[in-house]
Design a protein around this motif. Structure first.
Motif, mmCIF file in Angstrom:
data_model
loop_
_atom_site.group_PDB
_atom_site.id
_atom_site.type_symbol
_atom_site.label_atom_id
_atom_site.label_comp_id
_atom_site.label_asym_id
_atom_site.label_seq_id
_atom_site.Cartn_x
_atom_site.Cartn_y
_atom_site.Cartn_z
ATOM 1 N N ASP A 19 0.836 -1.199 0.000
ATOM 2 C CA ASP A 19 0.000 0.000 0.000
ATOM 3 C C ASP A 19 0.876 1.257 0.000
ATOM 4 O OD1 ASP A 19 -2.346 -1.417 0.088
ATOM 5 O OD2 ASP A 19 -2.753 -1.057 2.206
ATOM 6 N N TYR A 30 -2.800 11.948 -6.599
ATOM 7 C CA TYR A 30 -2.723 13.317 -6.079
ATOM 8 C C TYR A 30 -1.295 13.811 -5.901
ATOM 9 C CZ TYR A 30 -2.644 11.452 -1.155
ATOM 10 O OH TYR A 30 -2.355 10.801 0.011
ATOM 11 N N ARG A 78 -12.189 6.541 4.982
ATOM 12 C CA ARG A 78 -13.395 6.250 4.171
ATOM 13 C C ARG A 78 -14.440 7.348 4.395
ATOM 14 N NH1 ARG A 78 -9.802 3.308 3.332
ATOM 15 N NH2 ARG A 78 -9.502 5.024 1.909
ATOM 16 N N ARG A 80 -16.288 10.694 1.523
ATOM 17 C CA ARG A 80 -17.672 10.907 1.118
ATOM 18 C C ARG A 80 -18.435 11.648 2.211
ATOM 19 N NH1 ARG A 80 -22.550 7.286 -0.237
ATOM 20 N NH2 ARG A 80 -23.339 8.412 -2.060
ATOM 21 N N ASN A 114 -21.137 10.074 4.355
ATOM 22 C CA ASN A 114 -20.780 9.126 5.421
ATOM 23 C C ASN A 114 -20.565 9.824 6.758
ATOM 24 O OD1 ASN A 114 -20.800 7.057 3.595
ATOM 25 N ND2 ASN A 114 -18.599 7.073 3.221
HETATM 26 P P1 FDA Z 1 -13.901 9.597 -5.268
HETATM 27 O O1 FDA Z 1 -13.486 9.748 -3.836
HETATM 28 O O2 FDA Z 1 -14.003 10.831 -6.098
HETATM 29 O O3 FDA Z 1 -15.264 8.806 -5.298
HETATM 30 C C1 FDA Z 1 -16.012 8.580 -6.465
HETATM 31 C C2 FDA Z 1 -17.378 8.031 -6.074
HETATM 32 O O4 FDA Z 1 -17.219 6.771 -5.455
HETATM 33 C C3 FDA Z 1 -18.093 8.877 -5.036
HETATM 34 O O5 FDA Z 1 -18.841 9.895 -5.629
HETATM 35 C C4 FDA Z 1 -18.957 7.843 -4.354
HETATM 36 O O6 FDA Z 1 -20.079 7.544 -5.142
HETATM 37 C C5 FDA Z 1 -18.066 6.633 -4.338
HETATM 38 N N1 FDA Z 1 -17.258 6.543 -3.118
HETATM 39 C C6 FDA Z 1 -15.935 6.778 -3.015
HETATM 40 N N2 FDA Z 1 -15.494 6.578 -1.760
HETATM 41 C C7 FDA Z 1 -16.577 6.220 -1.046
HETATM 42 C C8 FDA Z 1 -16.766 5.863 0.313
HETATM 43 N N3 FDA Z 1 -15.764 5.841 1.184
HETATM 44 N N4 FDA Z 1 -18.020 5.540 0.709
HETATM 45 C C9 FDA Z 1 -19.040 5.531 -0.167
HETATM 46 N N5 FDA Z 1 -18.920 5.860 -1.483
HETATM 47 C C10 FDA Z 1 -17.706 6.201 -1.915
HETATM 48 N N6 FDA Z 1 -5.232 5.224 -0.986
HETATM 49 C C11 FDA Z 1 -3.942 5.413 -0.588
HETATM 50 O O7 FDA Z 1 -3.556 6.540 -0.284
HETATM 51 N N7 FDA Z 1 -3.093 4.331 -0.526
HETATM 52 C C12 FDA Z 1 -3.468 3.087 -0.877
HETATM 53 O O8 FDA Z 1 -2.662 2.155 -0.802
HETATM 54 C C13 FDA Z 1 -4.815 2.891 -1.318
HETATM 55 N N8 FDA Z 1 -5.259 1.648 -1.690
HETATM 56 C C14 FDA Z 1 -6.511 1.537 -2.269
HETATM 57 C C15 FDA Z 1 -6.925 0.316 -2.781
HETATM 58 C C16 FDA Z 1 -8.126 0.217 -3.444
HETATM 59 C C17 FDA Z 1 -8.532 -1.099 -4.025
HETATM 60 C C18 FDA Z 1 -8.966 1.359 -3.584
HETATM 61 C C19 FDA Z 1 -10.252 1.302 -4.329
HETATM 62 C C20 FDA Z 1 -8.580 2.557 -3.030
HETATM 63 C C21 FDA Z 1 -7.376 2.653 -2.358
HETATM 64 N N9 FDA Z 1 -6.973 3.851 -1.779
HETATM 65 C C22 FDA Z 1 -5.683 4.002 -1.352
HETATM 66 C C23 FDA Z 1 -7.978 4.936 -1.560
HETATM 67 C C24 FDA Z 1 -7.977 5.943 -2.689
HETATM 68 O O9 FDA Z 1 -6.792 6.692 -2.685
HETATM 69 C C25 FDA Z 1 -9.175 6.905 -2.573
HETATM 70 O O10 FDA Z 1 -9.080 7.606 -1.376
HETATM 71 C C26 FDA Z 1 -10.520 6.218 -2.638
HETATM 72 O O11 FDA Z 1 -10.523 5.165 -3.551
HETATM 73 C C27 FDA Z 1 -11.613 7.213 -3.077
HETATM 74 O O12 FDA Z 1 -11.316 7.704 -4.353
HETATM 75 P P2 FDA Z 1 -12.162 7.332 -5.664
HETATM 76 O O13 FDA Z 1 -11.170 7.111 -6.747
HETATM 77 O O14 FDA Z 1 -13.045 6.212 -5.394
HETATM 78 O O15 FDA Z 1 -12.906 8.659 -6.069
#
Ligand code: FDA
Length: 305
Positions: A132, A163, A287, A291, A294
């Motif tokens: 990670d 980012y 988490r 959002r 939440n």
């Molecule tokens: P974004 O946050 O813009 O979300 C897009 C949409 O997804 C939202 O509008 C909502 O609908 C839904 N959504 C997203 N998060 C949600 C939540 N918590 N609850 C409900 N709905 C939600 N980060 C890091 O710094 N180091 C790491 O090693 C990892 N590892 C990792 C593994 C995997 C498999 C995933 C999916 C994510 C990570 N992350 C991570 C977290 C990542 O950096 C990021 O914070 C989250 O995935 C949220 O970003 P999104 O790309 O989903 O977009």
């Protein structure tokens, strides 16, 4: 602003005590976390695998300052890998680990040795490990440890965070044959000097990084729940003529589960990041920060004190 406040609270021991003992916290935790024990993670893995989903298991914990705790974390990973193997859940299930849970903060060598033992066990079990990404102060150290591990265990996966301003360049280094790279947006509170601050800039960086990974010779793992970025991922995979076994989507347990199934039914590999353990506080706060909806749960948890 709200995101910054929640991420600051994620590192506060006082807020941690408050949240951990609030009754409603349990229901939020159940949504995002498999349970407290390895057996819970095994059971959820079985269920996800039955739905056609791949899994990466995370034993919760981070920023360990104590050598015994780091050893205990290593031993838990060895145990869960044995159990996954015995249950014939490998290679569909792999593990994700945080080097800071293995001692990176006090001795990078210790973290490397523990991670090496976990990679060796994963290899015996017929699966692999992904490291990670944590806050930017650890990025160089984590990528150095990754390079050493990959020399011995070439399938060890990297994680990069869109980012960070440096990440497009990191993707160019990492997009080589055999290299598994998870691309996520990034979940920590980072200063402007090292990280894009607006949603738009982070999303644009995500697309640039995805282009580099999809065009390269490695195995991209697009970790996002963002519908626009998932669509762009599908589009780039077609553009670069990648078959479904040449890249994957990844999402977190409890987040957009219906989308996970939809993509799997389309024939894509979808891997669910499945955390378990008792040290869920910092993970859950990240988490919540992702959002705003939440956060209502958290506010209720604190009001009920
Ligand atoms: P974004 O946050 O813009 O979300 C897009 C949409 O997804 C939202 O509008 C909502 O609908 C839904 N959504 C997203 N998060 C949600 C939540 N918590 N609850 C409900 N709905 C939600 N980060 C890091 O710094 N180091 C790491 O090693 C990892 N590892 C990792 C593994 C995997 C498999 C995933 C999916 C994510 C990570 N992350 C991570 C977290 C990542 O950096 C990021 O914070 C989250 O995935 C949220 O970003 P999104 O790309 O989903 O977009």
């Amino acid at each position: 602003m709200l995101r910054s406040v929640i991420l600051a609270a994620a590192r506060s021991n006082r807020v941690e005590r408050l949240v951990e003992t609030a009754p409603v916290s349990r229901s939020i935790v159940r949504r995002f976390i498999a349970g407290e024990h390895a057996d819970d993670a095994l059971q959820r893995t079985r269920e996800l695998a039955a739905d056609g989903l791949a899994v990466t298991i995370d034993y919760l914990g981070e920023d360990t300052a104590n050598p015994q705790q780091a050893e205990a974390t290593r031993d838990e990973y060895l145990k869960i890998l044995d159990a996954l193997h015995a249950a014939e859940l490998t290679p569909a299930a792999e593990v994700s680990l945080k080097l800071s849970a293995l001692g990176q903060l006090f001795d990078e060598k210790v973290a490397y040795e523990h991670a090496r033992a976990i990679c060796a066990k994963a290899s015996e079990a017929g699966t692999t490990v992904t490291l990670d990404a944590e806050d930017h102060t650890t990025t160089d150290s984590t990528l150095e440890v990754l390079a050493r591990l990959r020399a011995e265990f070439p399938t060890t996966g990297a994680v990069v965070q869109a980012y960070l301003r440096r990440t497009e360049a990191d993707c160019r280094e990492l997009a080589v044959a055999g290299s598994r790279v998870r691309l996520c947006k990034g979940a920590y509170k980072e200063p402007e000097s090292v990280a894009y601050q607006t949603r738009l800039d982070v999303d644009k960086s995500y697309v640039r990084c995805l282009n580099v990974l999809m065009a390269g010779a490695g195995y991209p793992m697009a970790a996002t729940h963002d519908p626009r970025l998932i669509g762009i991922g599908e589009d780039r995979a077609k553009w670069y003529e990648r078959t479904p076994d040449e890249f994957e989507f990844q999402m977190l347990y409890g987040v957009r589960p219906e989308e996970q199934l939809r993509l799997a039914r389309l024939g894509y590999t979808v891997r669910v990041y499945l955390p378990y353990g008792t040290q869920w506080y910092a993970y859950m706060m990240r988490r919540l920060a992702e959002r705003p909806a939440n956060v209502a749960f958290l506010a209720r948890a604190l009001r009920s004190r």
